[in-house]
Design an enzyme around this catalytic site. Structure first.
Site, PDB file in Angstrom:
ATOM      1  N   HIS A 162       7.653   6.397  -8.631  1.00 53.72           N
ATOM      2  CA  HIS A 162       6.498   5.819  -7.930  1.00 53.72           C
ATOM      3  C   HIS A 162       5.185   6.088  -8.661  1.00 53.72           C
ATOM      4  O   HIS A 162       4.188   5.429  -8.402  1.00 53.72           O
ATOM      5  CB  HIS A 162       6.424   6.378  -6.499  1.00 53.72           C
ATOM      6  CG  HIS A 162       7.537   5.879  -5.629  1.00 53.72           C
ATOM      7  ND1 HIS A 162       7.355   4.938  -4.644  1.00 53.72           N
ATOM      8  CD2 HIS A 162       8.855   6.176  -5.613  1.00 53.72           C
ATOM      9  CE1 HIS A 162       8.501   4.680  -4.052  1.00 53.72           C
ATOM     10  NE2 HIS A 162       9.436   5.428  -4.618  1.00 53.72           N
ATOM     11  N   ASP A 371      -3.278   5.966 -10.964  1.00 54.32           N
ATOM     12  CA  ASP A 371      -2.430   5.841  -9.768  1.00 54.32           C
ATOM     13  C   ASP A 371      -1.244   4.945 -10.109  1.00 54.32           C
ATOM     14  O   ASP A 371      -1.442   3.904 -10.748  1.00 54.32           O
ATOM     15  CB  ASP A 371      -3.252   5.208  -8.630  1.00 54.32           C
ATOM     16  CG  ASP A 371      -2.822   5.701  -7.259  1.00 54.32           C
ATOM     17  OD1 ASP A 371      -1.630   6.022  -7.106  1.00 54.32           O
ATOM     18  OD2 ASP A 371      -3.676   5.757  -6.351  1.00 54.32           O
TER      19      ASP A 371
HETATM   20  P1  ADP Z   1      -0.244   8.119  -2.454  1.00 53.63           P
HETATM   21  O1  ADP Z   1       1.176   7.684  -2.513  1.00 53.63           O
HETATM   22  O2  ADP Z   1      -0.722   8.763  -3.710  1.00 53.63           O
HETATM   23  O3  ADP Z   1      -0.559   8.962  -1.278  1.00 53.63           O
HETATM   24  P2  ADP Z   1      -0.961   5.350  -1.728  1.00 53.63           P
HETATM   25  O4  ADP Z   1      -2.294   4.715  -1.585  1.00 53.63           O
HETATM   26  O5  ADP Z   1       0.012   4.572  -2.538  1.00 53.63           O
HETATM   27  O6  ADP Z   1      -1.193   6.820  -2.302  1.00 53.63           O
HETATM   28  O7  ADP Z   1      -0.317   5.549  -0.301  1.00 53.63           O
HETATM   29  C1  ADP Z   1      -0.959   6.253   0.704  1.00 53.63           C
HETATM   30  C2  ADP Z   1      -0.321   5.892   2.025  1.00 53.63           C
HETATM   31  O8  ADP Z   1      -0.712   6.879   2.973  1.00 53.63           O
HETATM   32  C3  ADP Z   1      -0.786   4.543   2.558  1.00 53.63           C
HETATM   33  O9  ADP Z   1       0.294   3.888   3.192  1.00 53.63           O
HETATM   34  C4  ADP Z   1      -1.878   4.913   3.557  1.00 53.63           C
HETATM   35  O10 ADP Z   1      -2.010   4.025   4.647  1.00 53.63           O
HETATM   36  C5  ADP Z   1      -1.411   6.269   4.060  1.00 53.63           C
HETATM   37  N1  ADP Z   1      -2.566   7.098   4.416  1.00 53.63           N
HETATM   38  C6  ADP Z   1      -3.621   7.419   3.643  1.00 53.63           C
HETATM   39  N2  ADP Z   1      -4.517   8.153   4.326  1.00 53.63           N
HETATM   40  C7  ADP Z   1      -4.025   8.292   5.551  1.00 53.63           C
HETATM   41  C8  ADP Z   1      -4.488   8.959   6.738  1.00 53.63           C
HETATM   42  N3  ADP Z   1      -5.647   9.622   6.782  1.00 53.63           N
HETATM   43  N4  ADP Z   1      -3.700   8.878   7.804  1.00 53.63           N
HETATM   44  C9  ADP Z   1      -2.516   8.232   7.759  1.00 53.63           C
HETATM   45  N5  ADP Z   1      -2.041   7.597   6.701  1.00 53.63           N
HETATM   46  C10 ADP Z   1      -2.774   7.629   5.597  1.00 53.63           C
HETATM   47  O1  F6P Z   2       3.236   8.513  -4.482  1.00 54.34           O
HETATM   48  C1  F6P Z   2       3.487   9.741  -5.056  1.00 54.34           C
HETATM   49  C2  F6P Z   2       3.814  10.792  -4.025  1.00 54.34           C
HETATM   50  O2  F6P Z   2       4.162  12.021  -4.559  1.00 54.34           O
HETATM   51  C3  F6P Z   2       4.940  10.363  -3.172  1.00 54.34           C
HETATM   52  O3  F6P Z   2       6.185  10.798  -3.643  1.00 54.34           O
HETATM   53  C4  F6P Z   2       4.532  10.904  -1.862  1.00 54.34           C
HETATM   54  O4  F6P Z   2       4.844  10.000  -0.874  1.00 54.34           O
HETATM   55  C5  F6P Z   2       3.029  10.984  -1.899  1.00 54.34           C
HETATM   56  O5  F6P Z   2       2.687  11.046  -3.214  1.00 54.34           O
HETATM   57  C6  F6P Z   2       2.509  12.105  -1.021  1.00 54.34           C
HETATM   58  O6  F6P Z   2       2.714  13.360  -1.600  1.00 54.34           O
HETATM   59  P1  F6P Z   2       3.354  14.613  -0.861  1.00 54.34           P
HETATM   60  O7  F6P Z   2       4.738  14.227  -0.501  1.00 54.34           O
HETATM   61  O8  F6P Z   2       3.276  15.710  -1.868  1.00 54.34           O
HETATM   62  O9  F6P Z   2       2.521  14.871   0.353  1.00 54.34           O
END
Ligand code: ADP
Ligand code: F6P
Length: 487
Positions: A162, A371
């Site tokens: 990912h 990202d």
């Molecule tokens: P990462 O995988 O690095 O966390 P992404 O943007 O790909 O970043 O995914 C983040 C996910 O977490 C999204 O589906 C988003 O809606 C969710 N998310 C981010 N901030 C919050 C929050 N404060 N509360 C709930 N869900 C959140």
């Molecule tokens: O998208 C990368 C990632 O490490 C995912 O595997 C995971 O959903 C997300 O970031 C959140 O990280 P963590 O599982 O460490 O809270």
């Protein structure tokens, strides 16, 4: 233990156990992109999801989610430190994100990472029926494909990363580079977010393993062909659209705007509190715009949602302190009584609340330094049913390759970022509508179902792994080694 024909293995289960205010155990949807993406599709399948439930030393029996079975893997305190906080999130995570933070090479963590990967592999092997497909997710479990091949030569093995896969010169820094590469190439199909990652892996396979490549997408490892390809992950577009148009969500969005003081414009960012997300660069840009009088607090309101993440890791604690200090400084300097310059929210939100926030934002600012994809950018586009709103998006997010009509920006260039924020704030409605229309149309045909279908049908050409997925709304364009197509 019942066995399944499709097994997903990920570090986290889609549910996290967290203490409720009264101290009782409460199940919540796990944070982060991986859980969001897979949770959206797997509740419709009779698959098993193997993963950690977020606790220490506990592997409770969990109820099924729809037809999806959950198989928890227990982690001890020592394992959490060495495997999750250590090797996965202090070595691999920073290195895979362009080393924007210095990777830590601690020799003690490796053995724990390997032992935990073995435990996940054994758990998956136990619940896979003969000839099943096992789909391993992300950098936490990079050794699992090879371990599974030894344990269960009868199964089909998929791996999806990912996060970005780094350029060879960075990967070469890893003390355990050969084992990590070999581990991942134990799969039959290795999927990435971007084609460049497959190219990097092909180069490394030749250099480190002496493995001949037939093309960037086919590597010969121990006489076996390993296929690779780009499969950009996506979101449940229909779910987000439906949420954003629900009357209570629309009302909530109106109330939010009211609570913000009915400003002319709202800027929003939603991130895990992670140094890859570029939050500090963004705060610098905004603070300078205020200092130079190019934006005014009463007129333009900033909302920064920053959900705490990996809180026991030193670099994350330091980041949180720095960000909170800077938010305090900016509010102290530019805010007024009842009118902070930045509304800073540290809490997790449910999906409907996130949809209301997306509805409220005139400009969504997504500016990671690096990202793999960034699903927040896609969620914002999906939530803008009426075609309004502007997305300012980092060139270094995987999503930028698909959402080309966003206001694309280099987040390291703070002056460029300031100019782009102003351009987005001042853009004409017709320009915004054209951009949003193009992005929405792309997302409609490149949703999470299209991603799962593309990956799983490439893993097994017979189609048996995709029978449970709903029929696509649009005809498939091509059988897909590299799908959905990048424009
Ligand atoms: P990462 O995988 O690095 O966390 P992404 O943007 O790909 O970043 O995914 C983040 C996910 O977490 C999204 O589906 C988003 O809606 C969710 N998310 C981010 N901030 C919050 C929050 N404060 N509360 C709930 N869900 C959140
Ligand atoms: O998208 C990368 C990632 O490490 C995912 O595997 C995971 O959903 C997300 O970031 C959140 O990280 P963590 O599982 O460490 O809270």
């Amino acid at each position: 233990m019942r066995q399944s024909s499709l097994v997903v293995v990920a570090n986290r289960l889609p549910l996290d156990d967290s203490a409720a205010p009264d101290g009782a155990c409460e199940w919540r949807r796990s944070p982060g992109g991986l859980a969001s993406a897979l949770h959206a599709i797997l509740q419709q399948t009779p698959a098993t999801w193997v993963g950690w439930n977020g606790g220490i030393d506990s592997a409770p029996t969990l109820p099924d989610i729809g037809t999806l079975r959950l198989r928890p893997v227990a982690l001890s305190e020592v394992e959490l430190r060495g495997y999750y906080e250590g090797f996965a999130n202090s070595t691999l995570w920073p290195l895979y994100h362009d080393a924007v933070e210095q990777p830590v090479f601690d020799r003690g963590w490796w053995e724990t990472y390997r032992a935990v990967n073995r435990r996940f592999a054994e758990a998956a092997a136990e619940v896979a029926e003969p000839g099943a497909a096992i789909w391993v997710q992300d950098y936490h479990l990079q050794l699992v494909p090879q371990l599974l091949r030894e344990l269960r030569p009868d199964v089909l093995i998929g791996f999806f990363l990912h996060v970005p896969f780094p350029p060879p010169e960075l990967f070469m820094q890893l003390p355990r580079r050969v084992e990590l590469l070999r581990g991942m190439l134990g799969a039959d199909l290795v999927g990435f977010q971007r084609p460049q990652a497959a190219h990097n892996v092909a180069q490394l396979a030749t250099k480190l393993l002496g493995a001949p490549t037939i093309s960037d997408d086919e590597i010969v490892v121990d006489g076996r062909i390993v296929r690779t390809g780009a499969f950009p992950v996506s979101i449940d577009v229909a779910e987000m659209q439906a949420l954003a148009t629900r009357p209570d969500v629309v009302n909530h969005a109106k109330q939010l705007r009211h609570s913000l003081g009915q400003p002319r414009r709202v800027l929003l960012s939603v991130d895990r509190l992670d140094y890859t997300k570029g939050i500090e660069h963004r705060l610098t840009a905004y603070s300078e715009l205020l200092r130079d009088g190019r934006v005014k607090v009463r007129d333009t309101v900033v909302v920064q949602v920053a959900v705490p993440s990996r809180e026991r890791v030193e670099s994350y604690r330091g980041l949180r302190d720095r960000i909170e200090g800077e938010v305090g400084r900016i509010n102290g300097e530019y805010g007024r009584v009842g009118e902070p310059a930045i509304h800073y929210l540290n809490q997790p939100f449910d999906r409907a609340d996130l949809a209301a926030l997306y509805q409220t934002a005139d400009v969504m600012v997504v500016t990671p330094l690096r990202d793999g994809m960034n699903l927040v950018a896609k969620e914002y586009v999906a939530a803008r049913e009426d075609g309004t709103g502007a997305l300012v998006l980092s060139e270094f997010a995987g999503a930028a390759a698909e959402l080309e009509d966003a206001f694309l920006v280099n987040p390291h260039d703070v002056d460029g970022l300031k100019d782009m924020l102003l351009r987005a704030l001042d853009a004409q409605p017709a320009d915004l509508a054209a951009r949003m229309g193009a992005m929405r149309s792309h997302l409609r045909s490149h949703d999470i179902l299209a991603w799962a279908r593309a990956y799983l049908s490439a893993l097994d050409h017979t189609g048996r792994l995709t029978e449970w997925l709903p029929i696509p709304a649009i005809p498939r364009q091509r059988p897909a080694a590299v799908t959905p197509p990048l424009r």
